[in-house]
Write a protein that holds these residues in place. Structure first.
Motif, PDB file in Angstrom:
ATOM      1  N   ARG A 215      -1.954  10.946   1.071  1.00 27.78           N
ATOM      2  CA  ARG A 215      -1.358   9.736   1.639  1.00 27.78           C
ATOM      3  C   ARG A 215      -2.431   8.813   2.206  1.00 27.78           C
ATOM      4  O   ARG A 215      -2.371   7.598   2.032  1.00 27.78           O
ATOM      5  CB  ARG A 215      -0.353  10.102   2.738  1.00 27.78           C
ATOM      6  CG  ARG A 215       0.898  10.778   2.235  1.00 27.78           C
ATOM      7  CD  ARG A 215       2.025  10.723   3.269  1.00 27.78           C
ATOM      8  NE  ARG A 215       1.610  11.285   4.548  1.00 27.78           N
ATOM      9  CZ  ARG A 215       1.767  12.557   4.899  1.00 27.78           C
ATOM     10  NH1 ARG A 215       2.319  13.409   4.032  1.00 27.78           N
ATOM     11  NH2 ARG A 215       1.401  12.987   6.082  1.00 27.78           N
ATOM     12  N   SER A 216      -3.418   9.376   2.871  1.00 25.60           N
ATOM     13  CA  SER A 216      -4.489   8.570   3.455  1.00 25.60           C
ATOM     14  C   SER A 216      -5.286   7.847   2.374  1.00 25.60           C
ATOM     15  O   SER A 216      -5.555   6.644   2.475  1.00 25.60           O
ATOM     16  CB  SER A 216      -5.408   9.470   4.283  1.00 25.60           C
ATOM     17  OG  SER A 216      -6.480   8.719   4.827  1.00 25.60           O
TER      18      SER A 216
ATOM     19  N   ALA B  40       0.817  -1.214   0.000  1.00 27.07           N
ATOM     20  CA  ALA B  40       0.000   0.000   0.000  1.00 27.07           C
ATOM     21  C   ALA B  40       0.850   1.263   0.000  1.00 27.07           C
ATOM     22  O   ALA B  40       0.650   2.168  -0.814  1.00 27.07           O
ATOM     23  CB  ALA B  40      -0.951  -0.002   1.198  1.00 27.07           C
ATOM     24  N   THR B  41       1.817   1.328   0.920  1.00 28.81           N
ATOM     25  CA  THR B  41       2.632   2.541   0.989  1.00 28.81           C
ATOM     26  C   THR B  41       3.528   2.668  -0.230  1.00 28.81           C
ATOM     27  O   THR B  41       3.664   3.749  -0.812  1.00 28.81           O
ATOM     28  CB  THR B  41       3.484   2.549   2.270  1.00 28.81           C
ATOM     29  OG1 THR B  41       4.295   1.379   2.318  1.00 28.81           O
ATOM     30  CG2 THR B  41       2.610   2.599   3.512  1.00 28.81           C
ATOM     31  N   TYR B  42       4.094   1.550  -0.659  1.00 31.33           N
ATOM     32  CA  TYR B  42       5.084   1.554  -1.731  1.00 31.33           C
ATOM     33  C   TYR B  42       4.456   1.727  -3.114  1.00 31.33           C
ATOM     34  O   TYR B  42       5.038   2.343  -4.000  1.00 31.33           O
ATOM     35  CB  TYR B  42       5.879   0.255  -1.604  1.00 31.33           C
ATOM     36  CG  TYR B  42       6.616  -0.217  -2.823  1.00 31.33           C
ATOM     37  CD1 TYR B  42       7.630   0.535  -3.383  1.00 31.33           C
ATOM     38  CD2 TYR B  42       6.305  -1.443  -3.398  1.00 31.33           C
ATOM     39  CE1 TYR B  42       8.318   0.087  -4.490  1.00 31.33           C
ATOM     40  CE2 TYR B  42       6.990  -1.904  -4.495  1.00 31.33           C
ATOM     41  CZ  TYR B  42       7.990  -1.136  -5.044  1.00 31.33           C
ATOM     42  OH  TYR B  42       8.653  -1.586  -6.136  1.00 31.33           O
TER      43      TYR B  42
ATOM     44  N   ASP C 248       0.992  21.673   0.748  1.00 33.26           N
ATOM     45  CA  ASP C 248       0.926  21.888   2.193  1.00 33.26           C
ATOM     46  C   ASP C 248       0.656  20.559   2.894  1.00 33.26           C
ATOM     47  O   ASP C 248       0.224  19.578   2.275  1.00 33.26           O
ATOM     48  CB  ASP C 248      -0.154  22.908   2.538  1.00 33.26           C
ATOM     49  CG  ASP C 248      -1.545  22.459   2.099  1.00 33.26           C
ATOM     50  OD1 ASP C 248      -2.142  21.610   2.794  1.00 33.26           O
ATOM     51  OD2 ASP C 248      -2.016  22.950   1.053  1.00 33.26           O
ATOM     52  N   GLU C 249       0.877  20.515   4.199  1.00 33.40           N
ATOM     53  CA  GLU C 249       0.801  19.266   4.947  1.00 33.40           C
ATOM     54  C   GLU C 249      -0.594  18.651   4.913  1.00 33.40           C
ATOM     55  O   GLU C 249      -0.744  17.437   4.814  1.00 33.40           O
ATOM     56  CB  GLU C 249       1.232  19.496   6.398  1.00 33.40           C
ATOM     57  CG  GLU C 249       1.209  18.238   7.265  1.00 33.40           C
ATOM     58  CD  GLU C 249       2.046  17.093   6.700  1.00 33.40           C
ATOM     59  OE1 GLU C 249       1.666  15.921   6.910  1.00 33.40           O
ATOM     60  OE2 GLU C 249       3.065  17.364   6.029  1.00 33.40           O
ATOM     61  N   ALA C 250      -1.632  19.473   4.989  1.00 36.22           N
ATOM     62  CA  ALA C 250      -2.996  18.937   4.981  1.00 36.22           C
ATOM     63  C   ALA C 250      -3.298  18.231   3.660  1.00 36.22           C
ATOM     64  O   ALA C 250      -3.885  17.144   3.634  1.00 36.22           O
ATOM     65  CB  ALA C 250      -4.008  20.057   5.223  1.00 36.22           C
ATOM     66  N   THR C 251      -2.882  18.835   2.560  1.00 35.76           N
ATOM     67  CA  THR C 251      -3.105  18.229   1.242  1.00 35.76           C
ATOM     68  C   THR C 251      -2.306  16.936   1.105  1.00 35.76           C
ATOM     69  O   THR C 251      -2.836  15.911   0.648  1.00 35.76           O
ATOM     70  CB  THR C 251      -2.711  19.208   0.125  1.00 35.76           C
ATOM     71  OG1 THR C 251      -3.483  20.395   0.251  1.00 35.76           O
ATOM     72  CG2 THR C 251      -2.945  18.591  -1.243  1.00 35.76           C
ATOM     73  N   ALA C 252      -1.035  16.983   1.499  1.00 32.41           N
ATOM     74  CA  ALA C 252      -0.194  15.793   1.403  1.00 32.41           C
ATOM     75  C   ALA C 252      -0.744  14.666   2.274  1.00 32.41           C
ATOM     76  O   ALA C 252      -0.761  13.501   1.865  1.00 32.41           O
ATOM     77  CB  ALA C 252       1.232  16.135   1.813  1.00 32.41           C
ATOM     78  N   LYS C 253      -1.217  15.008   3.467  1.00 32.20           N
ATOM     79  CA  LYS C 253      -1.769  13.996   4.368  1.00 32.20           C
ATOM     80  C   LYS C 253      -3.023  13.359   3.779  1.00 32.20           C
ATOM     81  O   LYS C 253      -3.224  12.149   3.865  1.00 32.20           O
ATOM     82  CB  LYS C 253      -2.086  14.627   5.720  1.00 32.20           C
ATOM     83  CG  LYS C 253      -2.549  13.630   6.776  1.00 32.20           C
ATOM     84  CD  LYS C 253      -2.761  14.317   8.125  1.00 32.20           C
ATOM     85  CE  LYS C 253      -3.224  13.313   9.173  1.00 32.20           C
ATOM     86  NZ  LYS C 253      -3.453  13.989  10.494  1.00 32.20           N
TER      87      LYS C 253
END
Length: 285
Positions: free
Chosen positions: A245-246, A219-221, A237-242
């Motif tokens: 990722r989710s 999943a991560t890879y 920004d961190e919120a968008t990146a998070k």
């Protein structure tokens, strides 16, 4: 800092046209980048030794170019595009995407060695092909030749992947962000592979451990980190990146669960690998 005048406008127009072309077919753009990159790598290897170039370097190039759906580069590209990323050169993005495909070559070649898989993408796996060409070495001489040679193929692919990403034309800040994601991805990939082996050795039947290994190994890879690389390149920004990722982690787990089902019930003519191997080997699925 952007330039000014007619030259800068021409450069921006060229970048815009190039991005539009990649949008139309990400996989083809990455294929072209890989072909160009690997020609140079194989040529350099030939300067070291002709046998090494033929048996190891050319195998890395052949394995990387002859199969795969370029899923990870697609997620990288669309992660970048979702976050903007107008100031990042398309050539640098494609170079990092090529690095993802090379690290995938490493993972698959080593995975086939560890699993003893005979087929990959409908053809003999790398260690199987080496054994067919050269024959096994006697047990007292160490690892079978095919196994040892295939490990070196995977090692070279990983080295080339790292060199490719390190050589991408990036400014210091996006380079730092990419390096952080890349380093995390490599560690997670190895951790997931080890947990896969550990479950076989211990006979684990834990559903939690199965999902945890699937998350790390696939999943991560496969989805989360490629999306994160795109976000890192774009300076999201961190919120968008998070959020990316989710979503990527959920999609990646679903991808692995589907792959588990295909591994048990899939038609080898379509999957390119034997069915039932994971169950026979006692893997967590």
């Amino acid at each position: 800092m952007r330039g000014s005048g007619a030259g800068a406008r021409l450069s921006e127009a060229h970048e815009g046209a190039w991005r539009d072309a990649v949008d139309q077919d990400v996989a083809a753009a990455v294929e072209d980048e890989l072909a160009d990159l690997l020609r140079g790598r194989v040529r350099d290897a030939a300067q070291v030794d002709a046998v090494f170039a033929r048996d190891i370097a050319e195998r890395v190039a052949d394995f990387t170019l002859r199969g795969g759906r370029r899923i990870r580069p697609r997620f990288l590209w669309w992660g970048l595009r979702a976050c903007g990323g107008q100031d990042i050169g398309t050539g640098a993005v494609l170079r990092i995407a090529a690095g993802l495909e090379l690290i995938q070559t490493c993972a698959l070649v080593h995975d086939d060695v560890m699993d003893g898989s005979l087929l990959r993408r409908g053809r003999p796996s790398v260690h199987t092909d080496f054994a067919a060409r050269y024959g096994p070495r006697p047990p007292h001489a160490g690892a079978p030749f095919g196994t040892a040679a295939a490990i070196l193929v995977g090692d070279l692919a990983l080295a080339w992947a790292d060199d490719t990403v390190a050589g991408a034309d990036l400014a210091p800040e996006p380079r730092r962000r990419v390096r952080e994601v890349w380093q995390a991805m490599r560690t997670e990939m190895v951790a997931g592979q080890y947990l896969d082996l550990h479950s076989q050795a211990t006979g684990s039947r834990s559903a939690f451990r199965a999902l945890h290994a699937a998350c790390l190994k696939t999943a991560t890879y496969t989805v989360e980190r490629p999306l994160a690389l795109g976000a890192a390149l774009a300076g999201a920004d961190e919120a968008t990146a998070k959020g990316l990722r989710s979503a990527g982690r959920c999609a990646g787990i679903a991808f692995q669960l589907r792959d588990d089902l295909l591994g048990v019930f899939g038609d080898p003519r379509h999957t390119g690998k034997p069915s039932g191997d994971d169950i026979r080997h006692g893997k967590l699925t």
